[in-house]
Design an enzyme around this catalytic site. Structure first.
Site, PDB file in Angstrom:
ATOM      1  N   LYS A   3       0.797  -1.198  -0.157  1.00 57.93           N
ATOM      2  CA  LYS A   3       0.123   0.038   0.023  1.00 57.93           C
ATOM      3  C   LYS A   3       0.854   1.125   0.115  1.00 57.93           C
ATOM      4  CE  LYS A   3      -3.845  -2.461   2.175  1.00 57.93           C
ATOM      5  NZ  LYS A   3      -4.329  -2.798   3.294  1.00 57.93           N
ATOM      6  N   GLN A   6      -5.182  -2.032   9.572  1.00 57.13           N
ATOM      7  CA  GLN A   6      -4.698  -3.222   8.530  1.00 57.13           C
ATOM      8  C   GLN A   6      -5.383  -4.392   9.584  1.00 57.13           C
ATOM      9  OE1 GLN A   6      -3.309  -3.472   5.719  1.00 57.13           O
ATOM     10  NE2 GLN A   6      -3.678  -5.464   6.135  1.00 57.13           N
ATOM     11  N   ASP A  52     -11.278   1.811   3.845  1.00 53.83           N
ATOM     12  CA  ASP A  52     -11.709   0.617   3.631  1.00 53.83           C
ATOM     13  C   ASP A  52     -13.251   0.188   3.964  1.00 53.83           C
ATOM     14  OD1 ASP A  52     -10.060  -1.369   3.143  1.00 53.83           O
ATOM     15  OD2 ASP A  52      -9.325  -1.801   5.218  1.00 53.83           O
TER      16      ASP A  52
END
Ligand code: NAD
Length: 286
Positions: free
Chosen positions: A52, A96, A122
């Site tokens: 990322k 994460q 997300d």
């Protein structure tokens, strides 16, 4: 002839669009900044976060990594997420997953919902999930968008298509099925407790597999000419990376199929970048 959907090439085009959008923002004196939170030292998570970071930097997005040890307290994590979410300079915040159970226990939702929905790249907050259910524009999970983009590359209109989604996780299966339903497909969701998967998949025009089980979808379960999207990423004992689909045999029967690696993985990263720019625009009322 089966079409192998080239996720890398599709992702490259999305990433070029994002880089152009970031250049425009910079030209107007702005900057796009993204913060990732990594708890513990899971090697796979470290690789995902590094990927990322690389993708952000290539697109001109400033990347910040905030790490906490697996021994941290729940309150240290919530303080950090709250602080990043409130920081006006930061446009996107991502926690994460997975977060070690020792740290969050059953309270992961509480932590995720501390992220400002306008920064929730997300798409995991209740607010953004609700918008997806509602069919209104929020920030939608990156993999779900990647799946839709891959399907659109070979089937521009999914309305009325029979789609079977295998998997209903909060991060992949559920948002994918909702997004496809919002695009007027007839969606059937299967999961671990589905009694007989092979009862559903042979009627599907499109099958999306996101179960994390190598070899789950076999050729006898697939209608000739179906589109098969393999989201799974599994590391075998011999080190090979494979999806959830028996690729060689299913590819002989399908009209189009995504490979692993090189399918949905690169698209997920590309749509993360796109969500970060979208988050910037939401925060600036653009
Ligand atoms: P998860 O474990 O949270 O969820 C898996 C889902 O699949 C569950 O709903 C479960 O009920 C279902 N399932 C499991 N075994 C099944 C079976 N035998 N039959 C039917 N359904 C079954 O996993 P996840 O986070 O949703 O990830 C799924 C897979 O996708 C994993 O391999 C993961 O590594 C991969 N993944 C890939 C990307 C990408 O960018 N390509 C992104 C996220 C996850």
């Amino acid at each position: 002839m089966t079409q192998i959907i080239d996720g890398k090439a599709l992702a490259g085009a999305v990433r070029a669009e994002v880089a152009e959008a970031v250049r425009e923002i910079k030209a107007q004196g702005g900057e796009v900044r993204f913060a990732a939170v990594l708890v513990g030292d899971d090697p796979a998570s470290q690789i995902y976060v590094r990927n990322k970071q690389r993708a952000c930097e290539q697109a001109g997005i400033i990347f910040e990594l905030h790490t906490l040890p697996a021994t941290c307290q729940f309150v240290e994590l919530t303080d950090l997420v709250r602080q990043l979410s409130a920081d006006k300079k930061i446009n996107g915040v991502l926690l994460q997953l997975p977060v070690p159970y020792e740290v969050v226990g059953d309270r992961l939702n509480e932590v995720l919902n501390l992220i400002d929905p306008c920064k929730d790249v997300d798409g995991l907050t209740v607010a953004n999930m609700g918008k997806l259910v509602d069919g209104t524009a929020g920030l939608c999970a990156c993999t779900a968008q990647g799946v839709l983009h891959a399907i659109h590359s070979v089937c521009p209109d999914v309305s009325g298509k029979n789609i079977v989604v295998i998997g209903r996780s909060r991060i992949v299966g559920r948002p994918t099925s909702l997004l496809l339903s919002n695009h007027h497909a007839t969606v059937t969701v299967c999961h671990r407790l589905t009694k007989d998967l092979a009862l559903y998949t042979p009627t599907a025009d499109i099958i999306v597999v996101a179960a994390g089980c190598p070899g789950l979808l076999t050729a006898d379960m697939v209608k000739a000419g179906a589109i098969v999207i393999d989201v799974g990423i599994n590391r075998l004992a011999d080190g090979r990376l494979v999806g959830d689909v028996d690729f060689e045999k299913v590819a002989c029967k399908a009209a189009a199929i995504t490979p692993v690696p090189g399918g949905i993985g690169p698209l997920t990263i590309a749509f993360l970048l796109k969500n970060i720019v979208r988050a910037y625009r939401l925060q600036h009322g653009l």
